[in-house]
Design a protein around this motif. Structure first.
Motif, short mmCIF file in Angstrom:
data_model
loop_
_atom_site.label_atom_id
_atom_site.label_comp_id
_atom_site.label_asym_id
_atom_site.label_seq_id
_atom_site.Cartn_x
_atom_site.Cartn_y
_atom_site.Cartn_z
N GLU A 101 1.02 -1.28 0.22
CA GLU A 101 -0.22 0.31 0.28
C GLU A 101 1.18 1.22 -0.27
O GLU A 101 0.29 2.44 -0.13
CB GLU A 101 -0.29 -0.11 1.30
CG GLU A 101 -2.11 -0.89 1.33
CD GLU A 101 -3.47 -0.69 2.31
OE1 GLU A 101 -4.14 -1.34 1.92
OE2 GLU A 101 -2.64 -0.81 3.18
N ARG A 120 -2.16 -0.80 -5.54
CA ARG A 120 -2.56 0.29 -4.49
C ARG A 120 -1.60 1.15 -4.32
O ARG A 120 -2.05 1.83 -4.10
CB ARG A 120 -2.73 -1.30 -3.75
CG ARG A 120 -3.37 -1.81 -2.99
CD ARG A 120 -3.54 -3.17 -1.95
NE ARG A 120 -4.61 -4.35 -2.84
CZ ARG A 120 -5.78 -4.07 -2.16
NH1 ARG A 120 -5.98 -3.05 -1.19
NH2 ARG A 120 -6.31 -4.96 -2.74
N TYR A 124 -2.66 5.00 -4.51
CA TYR A 124 -2.84 5.49 -3.70
C TYR A 124 -1.52 7.38 -3.72
O TYR A 124 -2.61 7.75 -3.09
CB TYR A 124 -2.21 5.00 -2.08
CG TYR A 124 -3.40 4.38 -1.86
CD1 TYR A 124 -4.56 4.35 -2.25
CD2 TYR A 124 -2.67 2.98 -1.45
CE1 TYR A 124 -5.62 3.90 -1.13
CE2 TYR A 124 -3.86 2.17 -0.79
CZ TYR A 124 -5.10 2.68 -0.27
OH TYR A 124 -6.13 1.78 -0.05
N ALA A 188 -12.63 6.28 -0.86
CA ALA A 188 -11.75 5.89 -1.95
C ALA A 188 -10.82 6.98 -1.68
O ALA A 188 -9.95 6.90 -1.71
CB ALA A 188 -11.58 5.52 -3.81
N LYS A 191 -8.26 6.79 0.90
CA LYS A 191 -7.37 6.18 1.67
C LYS A 191 -7.92 4.86 2.78
O LYS A 191 -7.37 4.11 2.70
CB LYS A 191 -5.74 6.42 1.28
CG LYS A 191 -5.42 7.36 0.39
CD LYS A 191 -3.73 7.57 1.59
CE LYS A 191 -3.21 8.23 -0.65
NZ LYS A 191 -2.69 9.57 -0.37
N ASN A 193 -10.08 1.55 2.53
CA ASN A 193 -9.71 0.16 2.46
C ASN A 193 -11.27 -1.41 3.08
O ASN A 193 -11.12 -1.96 2.32
CB ASN A 193 -8.99 -0.23 1.75
CG ASN A 193 -8.18 -0.56 3.92
OD1 ASN A 193 -9.22 0.01 4.70
ND2 ASN A 193 -7.15 -0.77 3.88
N PHE A 259 -10.38 -0.57 -4.26
CA PHE A 259 -9.68 -0.71 -3.42
C PHE A 259 -9.99 -1.20 -2.20
O PHE A 259 -9.40 -1.03 -1.17
CB PHE A 259 -8.15 -0.06 -3.80
CG PHE A 259 -7.69 0.32 -5.18
CD1 PHE A 259 -6.93 -1.56 -5.65
CD2 PHE A 259 -7.80 1.40 -5.28
CE1 PHE A 259 -6.15 -1.24 -6.73
CE2 PHE A 259 -7.40 1.07 -7.07
CZ PHE A 259 -6.70 0.08 -8.30
N ILE A 260 -11.25 -0.98 -2.65
CA ILE A 260 -12.38 -1.29 -0.94
C ILE A 260 -12.62 -2.67 -1.01
O ILE A 260 -13.43 -3.36 -2.24
CB ILE A 260 -13.60 -0.20 -0.61
CG1 ILE A 260 -12.59 1.23 -0.55
CG2 ILE A 260 -14.35 -0.36 0.40
CD1 ILE A 260 -13.97 2.40 -0.96
#
Ligand code: ACM
Length: 534
Positions: A101, A120, A124, A188, A191, A193, A259-260
């Motif tokens: 991440e 990921r 971010y 999102a 950030k 998740n 990305f959740i």
């Protein structure tokens, strides 16, 4: 009304910000990165080329292309994208040494260089770039006259916690997938998740289960829109709704793209009156009586008869369908606020308690969960799911549930989390005060109806210190933090969004930013831009 409230909030924030001298004036990134050094000058993003490492996977390239498309749209100048190497423009470089991440971002007047080990991290980094750009980058109209600069900055970033969540209760009120998608977008941007989707309650069952169609034919509907409480009487309005399998698949895909991971919650055996009303013949402790979807707030005593083998089978079947629908690591089985008096008066429950050698009715709840755990453990590897429970499962029972579970600590959260960690369980901090961000966030007269007296302000939420003074050997058990949003009093999407923001951003920062880098005044200053965006 909501617009006015938001403007009031922005005005208050601006006043506070003007009165405070804060470092990093133009760095409006939320959550604040783990390391940041401000450089000299700015990078001009308008028309700058984008180059990415040939070794990048297609999903990472998609994230980079999306940034380029957004830049082309808002700046009005085409952004060229190509694979290769460069030391000018936006440059995305694969670096296998960087954790999944994490990312680095180096902005100079010549280049914006990003390094990450995969999807990921690149995602971010792109979120951070978007926040460093002028606010108009989020707009639905091109803005060619904006000065499209990014301040020179050196960022080395990674999250403090692996789990950065938001819970959303659709049992009390049902909002539907478009609202959920908006919430996922907000998460999102910050950030976050994990979306903990609270899909069942006394007041409504919101997810289609093929084997038990009455759960949504009966359990998803009630004869009042308000959840009645005290002088607020049921209003007689037929109200409800639920997600079909198709809807769930759509939301799952939407969350994955951001990305959740979704943590679906089926709250059993308490908070289950809607299920009991759907199948009283085997879920009720007293099937001879009338059962209906609950119209009231609070904790219903009409819990599932855990001693009925058909009720245990029901729970296993529901878990099987959840496993099919949600391709993620965790399922939440609730476990909070489960009164035992119906069990105490039920012959089957009395007999089962004797059979397991206990005199404590709380143990029936644990016995029920153990069977569900065993059911999951017997599944093939790709269908394995870890279980999360509210922290009540730690208390009052004599039968242990095993240490291979995660405790979501809400009541007496700090103590419950330490207790869980000492037993070897993992834990997530979601303290009722102040992380229940459905509660009123100010004492303004215009504050919408919700729980509390307005004490859970942005500052109070921001000021909570997760994992404070926890012994070093227990810290690896702390997975992270979660804001919870309950909807007994909240009926409209505008009110959801008003109450969520900006407190969700405060929780996101607690989940991401190192404790020593968190500063409330600085957060407010950075938030000005964010608040305007939403
Ligand atoms: C809860 O607030 N009942 C988890």
């Amino acid at each position: 009304m909501m617009k006015k409230l938001l403007l009031t909030f922005v005005a208050v924030v601006s006043l506070v910000a003007c009165a405070t001298s804060v470092e990093n004036q133009e760095i409006t990134v939320v959550p604040y990165p783990s390391e940041l050094i401000v450089g000299e000058g700015t990078f001009d993003a308008k028309g700058a080329a984008v180059t990415y490492d040939e070794a990048l996977d297609s999903a990472s390239v998609k994230v980079i292309n999306a940034l380029a498309q957004r830049l082309s749209f808002v700046t009005g100048v085409e952004t060229a994208v190509s694979a290769g190497q460069s030391d000018k423009g936006f440059v995305f470089v694969l670096n296998a040494e960087i954790p999944s991440e994490a990312y680095t971002l180096d902005v100079t007047p010549e280049a914006v260089r990003v390094e990450a080990s995969g999807l990921r991290g690149f995602n971010y980094a792109v979120q951070t770039i978007r926040q460093l750009l002028p606010l108009e980058v989020f707009a639905s109209e091109p803005s060619p006259r904006t000065k499209w600069t990014i301040p020179a900055v050196q960022i080395k970033d990674e999250p403090r916690f692996a789990y950065r969540g938001l819970h959303f209760d659709e049992g009390r009120h049902f909002y539907g997938k478009e609202e959920v998608k908006k919430i996922l977008d907000i998460m999102a941007a910050y950030k976050m998740n994990r979306f903990h989707w609270h899909l069942t309650e006394d007041q409504g069952w919101r997810i289609e289960i093929k084997k038990y169609p009455k759960l949504t034919e009966i359990g998803a509907w009630r004869d009042t829109k308000v959840c009645a409480w005290g002088d607020v009487k049921p209003d007689g309005i037929r109200y409800g709704g639920f997600y079909t399998r198709k809807d769930i698949a759509e939301v799952v895909a939407y969350a994955k793209e951001r990305f959740i991971e979704i943590v679906p919650e089926i709250d059993i055996p308490g908070h289950s009156q809607a299920a009991v009303a759907s199948y009283p013949e085997f879920l009720a402790c007293d099937p001879e009586n009338n059962h209906e979807v609950w119209k009231w707030q609070g904790v219903s005593g009409d819990v599932i008869n855990v001693a009925n083998p058909l009720a245990v089978q029901f729970a296993k079947d529901v878990i099987d369908e959840l496993t099919e629908m949600f391709p993620f690591g965790y399922i939440h089985l609730g476990g909070d606020e489960c009164p035992t008096h119906k069990w105490e008066h039920n012959a089957q429950c009395q007999a089962l308690l004797k059979e397991i050698g206990s005199t404590n009715y709380r143990d029936l709840q644990i016995h029920f969960y153990k069977q569900l755990k065993e059911h999951i453990a017997a599944k093939p590897a790709e269908q394995q799911r870890k279980l999360i429970f509210w922290n009540e499962v730690l208390h009052g029972n004599t039968e242990p549930l095993g240490n291979d579970i995660t405790i979501m600590a809400w009541i007496g959260a700090d103590n419950a989390a330490v207790d869980a960690a000492k037993r070897g369980m993992t834990t997530i901090l979601s303290p009722q005060i102040p992380y229940y961000i459905n509660r009123r966030q100010s004492k303004l007269e215009t504050e919408p109806r919700s729980q509390g007296y307005g004490d859970e302000t942005v500052e109070r939420v921001y000021s909570y210190k997760p994992m404070n003074n926890v012994a070093a050997e227990l810290q690896p058990k702390y997975m992270g933090v979660q804001a919870n949003f309950w909807t007994e009093w909240v009926e409209e999407p505008e009110v959801v969004q008003y109450l969520l923001l900006p407190r969700l951003a405060a929780v996101a920062e607690a989940g991401w930013t190192p404790a020593e880098r968190r500063n409330y005044d600085d957060f407010l200053n950075r938030l000005q831009g964010e608040a305007k965006f939403y």
